[in-house]
Motif scaffolding. Structure first.
Motif, PDB file in Angstrom:
ATOM      1  N   ILE A 126     103.517  42.755  33.478  1.00  0.00           N
ATOM      2  CA  ILE A 126     104.626  43.584  32.993  1.00  0.00           C
ATOM      3  C   ILE A 126     105.953  42.884  33.257  1.00  0.00           C
ATOM      4  O   ILE A 126     106.842  42.841  32.395  1.00  0.00           O
ATOM      5  N   GLY A 127     106.114  42.316  34.460  1.00  0.00           N
ATOM      6  CA  GLY A 127     107.335  41.581  34.776  1.00  0.00           C
ATOM      7  C   GLY A 127     107.549  40.413  33.842  1.00  0.00           C
ATOM      8  O   GLY A 127     108.667  40.172  33.366  1.00  0.00           O
ATOM      9  N   THR A 128     106.470  39.687  33.554  1.00  0.00           N
ATOM     10  CA  THR A 128     106.551  38.557  32.631  1.00  0.00           C
ATOM     11  C   THR A 128     106.908  39.016  31.223  1.00  0.00           C
ATOM     12  O   THR A 128     107.742  38.402  30.541  1.00  0.00           O
ATOM     13  N   LEU A 129     106.297  40.109  30.779  1.00  0.00           N
ATOM     14  CA  LEU A 129     106.554  40.642  29.441  1.00  0.00           C
ATOM     15  C   LEU A 129     108.002  41.095  29.299  1.00  0.00           C
ATOM     16  O   LEU A 129     108.669  40.788  28.293  1.00  0.00           O
ATOM     17  N   VAL A 130     108.509  41.815  30.306  1.00  0.00           N
ATOM     18  CA  VAL A 130     109.890  42.312  30.252  1.00  0.00           C
ATOM     19  C   VAL A 130     110.877  41.144  30.202  1.00  0.00           C
ATOM     20  O   VAL A 130     111.824  41.149  29.406  1.00  0.00           O
ATOM     21  N   LEU A 131     110.666  40.123  31.024  1.00  0.00           N
ATOM     22  CA  LEU A 131     111.563  38.966  31.007  1.00  0.00           C
ATOM     23  C   LEU A 131     111.472  38.222  29.680  1.00  0.00           C
ATOM     24  O   LEU A 131     112.476  37.730  29.167  1.00  0.00           O
ATOM     25  N   THR A 132     110.278  38.158  29.116  1.00  0.00           N
ATOM     26  CA  THR A 132     110.105  37.513  27.812  1.00  0.00           C
ATOM     27  C   THR A 132     110.866  38.267  26.729  1.00  0.00           C
ATOM     28  O   THR A 132     111.549  37.654  25.881  1.00  0.00           O
ATOM     29  N   LEU A 133     110.767  39.597  26.753  1.00  0.00           N
ATOM     30  CA  LEU A 133     111.485  40.412  25.767  1.00  0.00           C
ATOM     31  C   LEU A 133     112.993  40.280  25.954  1.00  0.00           C
ATOM     32  O   LEU A 133     113.737  40.184  24.975  1.00  0.00           O
ATOM     33  N   LEU A 134     113.452  40.297  27.209  1.00  0.00           N
ATOM     34  CA  LEU A 134     114.879  40.156  27.468  1.00  0.00           C
ATOM     35  C   LEU A 134     115.395  38.831  26.927  1.00  0.00           C
ATOM     36  O   LEU A 134     116.464  38.768  26.316  1.00  0.00           O
ATOM     37  N   GLU A 135     114.635  37.761  27.152  1.00  0.00           N
ATOM     38  CA  GLU A 135     115.068  36.458  26.679  1.00  0.00           C
ATOM     39  C   GLU A 135     115.096  36.413  25.157  1.00  0.00           C
ATOM     40  O   GLU A 135     115.933  35.730  24.559  1.00  0.00           O
TER      41      GLU A 135
END
Length: 230
Positions: free
Chosen positions: A69-78
């Motif tokens: 989830i942390g990886t997904l959220v950072l990916t979406l933010l980027e």
């Protein structure tokens, strides 16, 4: 409840930004070394503090879910927020981009503060100090990098520290919120810890390591990464 440890953990971001007042020029090699050292500390904070705590409070499945989830959220933010590399040497990229950058860092700090607060609000007396230490430790180099990025974008050094402090305030508010609601949302703690770990690992591999290896300083960067991890 003594919120002083939560305050100190949050303020570590601003403390890390202070050296930017005294550093006039940062060479490419010097910046690569600092980036890799920061990467080492962030990996250590994840490996020694966040991940073991998440497993202690839950299980491997929840740990994996939180990290993803942390990886997904950072990916979406980027993907959604205009992105400027730390190594970008161009002139001011516009106030809107800088505001979006501050918002992105604030969003990143929110789950960290929430994890610290909920940890202190839980029944595990050893968890709070452990998590606050781990988060505070990685907040110091993170604060320096935020301030350095802003200075590279031609933001006044004092303003850079002020903007960095804004992310502090967000994390502190999340921490206090976590204390008061920790008893009700204690089940969220392992997800929050794993989320913070996943976020940091994403930043390390996606940003810090590539940036620190971009100008022929791989050996020095590798050594300082290991020193940071130690």
């Amino acid at each position: 409840m003594n919120i002083l440890p939560i305050v100190i953990s949050s303020l570590c971001t601003s403390i890390g930004a202070i050296p930017i007042l005294f550093i006039k020029n940062v060479s490419h090699k010097g910046k690569d070394v600092m980036l890799s050292y920061t990467a080492g500390i962030m990996v250590a904070a994840s490996a020694y503090g966040l991940i073991p705590s998440a497993i202690k409070l839950s299980n491997t499945t929840i740990l994996i879910i939180g990290i993803l989830i942390g990886t997904l959220v950072l990916t979406l933010l980027e993907s959604l927020i205009p992105h400027t590399d730390l190594d970008n040497s161009k002139k001011d990229s516009g106030n809107s981009n800088l505001i979006l950058f501050i918002i992105a860092m604030s969003i990143h700090n929110f789950p960290e503060g929430l994890s610290v607060g909920i940890s202190y609000g839980s029944n595990d007396l050893e968890l709070g100090p452990l998590v606050s230490f781990a988060i505070g430790l990685q907040n110091v180099p993170e604060g320096f990098l935020i301030a350095l990025f802003l200075v590279i974008q031609n933001v006044n050094r004092c303003k850079a520290i002020f903007f960095t402090t804004i992310t502090d305030v967000i994390e502190l508010c999340a921490g206090i919120m976590g204390v008061f609601f920790g008893k009700f949302f204690e089940f969220v703690i392992p997800y929050g810890l794993a989320f913070a770990a996943g976020s940091m690992l994403f930043v390390v591999y996606k940003e810090l390591i590539p940036e620190s290896h971009g100008d022929g300083n791989e050996r020095a960067s590798t050594i300082t990464f290991i020193l940071g991890f130690i």
